[in-house]
Write an enzyme that holds these catalytic residues in place. Structure first.
Site, short mmCIF file in Angstrom:
data_model
loop_
_atom_site.label_atom_id
_atom_site.label_comp_id
_atom_site.label_asym_id
_atom_site.label_seq_id
_atom_site.Cartn_x
_atom_site.Cartn_y
_atom_site.Cartn_z
N CYS A 193 0.37 3.24 3.53
CA CYS A 193 0.70 2.68 4.84
C CYS A 193 2.00 3.30 5.39
O CYS A 193 2.89 3.69 4.62
CB CYS A 193 0.85 1.16 4.76
SG CYS A 193 -0.70 0.27 4.97
N ASN A 207 -13.28 10.39 -0.97
CA ASN A 207 -13.96 9.43 -1.85
C ASN A 207 -13.79 8.08 -1.19
O ASN A 207 -12.66 7.64 -0.98
CB ASN A 207 -13.31 9.37 -3.23
CG ASN A 207 -13.42 10.69 -3.97
OD1 ASN A 207 -14.44 11.36 -3.90
ND2 ASN A 207 -12.37 11.06 -4.68
N SER A 235 -8.91 5.09 -5.17
CA SER A 235 -7.87 4.24 -5.75
C SER A 235 -7.24 3.30 -4.74
O SER A 235 -6.45 2.43 -5.11
CB SER A 235 -6.79 5.12 -6.37
OG SER A 235 -6.19 5.93 -5.38
N HIS A 244 -8.38 7.33 3.88
CA HIS A 244 -7.76 8.60 3.54
C HIS A 244 -8.76 9.52 2.85
O HIS A 244 -9.79 9.08 2.34
CB HIS A 244 -6.56 8.40 2.60
CG HIS A 244 -6.96 7.98 1.22
ND1 HIS A 244 -7.32 6.69 0.91
CD2 HIS A 244 -7.08 8.69 0.07
CE1 HIS A 244 -7.64 6.62 -0.38
NE2 HIS A 244 -7.51 7.83 -0.91
N HIS A 294 -4.42 0.10 7.92
CA HIS A 294 -4.87 -0.07 6.54
C HIS A 294 -6.31 -0.61 6.47
O HIS A 294 -7.03 -0.35 5.50
CB HIS A 294 -3.91 -1.05 5.86
CG HIS A 294 -4.20 -1.32 4.43
ND1 HIS A 294 -3.90 -0.42 3.43
CD2 HIS A 294 -4.77 -2.40 3.81
CE1 HIS A 294 -4.27 -0.93 2.27
NE2 HIS A 294 -4.79 -2.12 2.47
N HIS A 341 -6.99 2.09 1.86
CA HIS A 341 -6.43 2.66 3.09
C HIS A 341 -7.25 3.92 3.45
O HIS A 341 -7.49 4.76 2.59
CB HIS A 341 -4.95 3.02 2.87
CG HIS A 341 -4.25 3.36 4.13
ND1 HIS A 341 -3.28 2.55 4.70
CD2 HIS A 341 -4.38 4.42 4.97
CE1 HIS A 341 -2.85 3.10 5.82
NE2 HIS A 341 -3.51 4.25 6.01
N CYS A 384 0.84 -1.21 0.00
CA CYS A 384 0.00 0.00 0.00
C CYS A 384 0.87 1.26 0.00
O CYS A 384 1.76 1.40 0.83
CB CYS A 384 -0.91 -0.01 1.23
SG CYS A 384 -1.76 1.55 1.48
N GLN A 432 -8.77 13.69 0.75
CA GLN A 432 -7.92 14.60 0.00
C GLN A 432 -8.27 16.04 0.34
O GLN A 432 -9.37 16.33 0.85
CB GLN A 432 -8.12 14.40 -1.50
CG GLN A 432 -7.70 13.04 -2.00
CD GLN A 432 -7.62 13.04 -3.53
OE1 GLN A 432 -7.10 13.97 -4.14
NE2 GLN A 432 -8.16 12.01 -4.14
P1 H2U Z 1 -8.13 8.62 -4.14
O1 H2U Z 1 -8.09 7.26 -3.56
O2 H2U Z 1 -9.34 9.42 -3.69
O3 H2U Z 1 -7.92 8.57 -5.58
O4 H2U Z 1 -6.86 9.40 -3.52
C1 H2U Z 1 -5.58 8.87 -3.49
C2 H2U Z 1 -4.64 9.95 -3.91
O5 H2U Z 1 -3.33 9.57 -3.56
C3 H2U Z 1 -4.64 10.17 -5.42
O6 H2U Z 1 -5.05 11.49 -5.67
C4 H2U Z 1 -2.45 10.02 -4.53
C5 H2U Z 1 -3.21 9.93 -5.84
O7 H2U Z 1 -2.75 10.90 -6.74
N1 H2U Z 1 -1.23 9.18 -4.49
C6 H2U Z 1 -0.01 9.78 -4.28
O8 H2U Z 1 0.07 11.00 -4.15
N2 H2U Z 1 1.10 8.99 -4.20
C7 H2U Z 1 1.09 7.65 -4.35
O9 H2U Z 1 2.11 7.02 -4.27
C8 H2U Z 1 -0.17 6.93 -4.61
C9 H2U Z 1 -1.42 7.76 -4.66
#
Ligand code: H2U
Length: 350
Positions: free
Chosen positions: A55, A155, A163, A168, A115, A166, A52, A170
């Site tokens: 993490c 989200n 995506s 989180h 996680h 874990h 992840c 934004q």
């Molecule tokens: P979402 O799961 O809402 O997409 O948010 C995860 C965010 O984490 C996503 O905007 C960022 C992605 O750009 N990210 C990083 O900045 N670094 C990483 O190594 C993986 C994901």
């Protein structure tokens, strides 16, 4: 001719925050709840996942190592939608081809090093730390002279385009007010100028008297299904006190806010006994160095599920071309949510 009944007859409702109408078709779901409850298999995630990106201690996609964090962890999004750098720009003022550069800062907020947790499974004290982190970010991001608005959001669930499971959220901070916020500001402002009170305070006082759309109440916050809700189980957390932004919250309000976030997200998980997907976000006063007496702190939850853990509401043909439409009435949704247990289904036998 039949007399109008808002639980039976199609009608439109007005959203005073956005100055928009929605179509309600309650006759399509006459009984309070007809849908089957489908359970989906929950994944058995570990507390720490070596693969992840979010993490503690792990290396992200761009090679940077995360701190060994113990509660919240914030980092600048490695794939930011907005960039800080100023660019030279010549405005050509073409009416039908308007374009302007946009600057901003994007951050990722990990809610917990664990996680396998989600907000409803976290302790209130842990959610309080998330709220504290949001406060710090609102101050820090808002202090940049090119940042006029700070959008905090989450989200949750792959259905919402998340995506990574874990826990989180934004933060997108930017120089312009995004469209929804601009509209909300305009409508809160015109009400405030006309009546010298907060639109949402007046609305909340009336909702608390009517009671039929209230889901949860604590000392400082209320969760309700807005009269004009679009998504089947859309809710809004509204502060009882009229204040504009997250840093105006007292310590008691901060705790009560964390409690009510847990309260509504537990109810959501209990609805279909699944980790309930949604997009949520705080709408608060812009950081544009102008006073915003019109603004009233609130948080939206927009969940897509309609009938079960696997059946979502599609906002498609009519909604894209006409206006938002819902089948189950906001009052029916509020009753269903209100009557759900307050204890998370995963812990109910403990
Ligand atoms: P979402 O799961 O809402 O997409 O948010 C995860 C965010 O984490 C996503 O905007 C960022 C992605 O750009 N990210 C990083 O900045 N670094 C990483 O190594 C993986 C994901």
């Amino acid at each position: 001719m039949q007399k109008f009944n808002n639980n039976e007859h199609p009608h439109r409702r007005y959203n005073p925050l956005l100055d928009e109408w929605i179509l309600v078709s309650p006759h399509r779901a006459k009984r309070p709840w007809q849908g089957q409850k489908e359970k989906i298999i929950e994944d058995n995630r570990p507390e720490h996942d070596a693969d992840c990106y979010l993490c503690a201690g792990n290396v992200r996609a761009n090679g940077i190592q995360n701190e060994n964090y113990s509660d919240c962890f914030v980092f600048e999004n490695d794939f930011s939608a907005l960039l800080k750098e100023e660019v030279a720009f010549e405005n050509k003022n073409q009416q039908l081809f308007q374009l302007k550069p946009e600057r901003g800062i994007n951050k990722v907020v990990c809610f917990s090093p664990k996680h396998n947790l989600t907000l409803p499974e976290m302790e209130v004290s842990e959610i309080e730390k998330v709220v504290q982190t949001w406060k710090e970010q609102y101050i820090e991001l808002g202090s940049h002279d090119f940042i006029n608005y700070v959008q905090i959001f989450e989200n949750k669930g792959s259905i919402m385009g998340c995506s990574n499971p874990h826990p989180h959220g934004q933060i997108w901070a930017q120089s312009s007010l995004p469209t929804q916020v601009e509209k909300t500001k305009k409508n809160l402002r015109s009400y405030y100028e006309k009546y010298k009170t907060s639109l949402l305070k007046d609305y909340l006082d009336q909702e608390l008297k009517k009671e039929d759309r209230i889901v949860l109440v604590n000392e400082h916050f209320v969760v309700l299904v807005p009269f004009w809700a679009t998504w089947p189980y859309e809710t809004m957390i509204i502060s009882k006190r009229h204040f504009g932004n997250i840093i105006a919250m007292t310590n008691e309000e901060t705790k009560a806010f964390a409690e009510i976030i847990k309260g509504i997200t537990v109810k959501y998980d209990n609805l279909f006994e699944t980790s309930f997907p949604y997009s949520s976000g705080i709408h608060q006063a812009p950081t544009d160095r102008v006073s915003h007496p019109e603004w009233h702190f609130h948080m939206h939850f927009y969940p897509p599920l309609l009938r079960s853990a696997t059946v979502k509401k599609f906002m498609v043909g009519y909604e894209m071309l006409g206006e938002a439409q819902r089948d189950i009435s906001p009052e029916q949704s509020a009753t269903i949510l209100r009557e759900l247990p307050n204890q998370h289904y995963k812990t109910k036998n403990n």
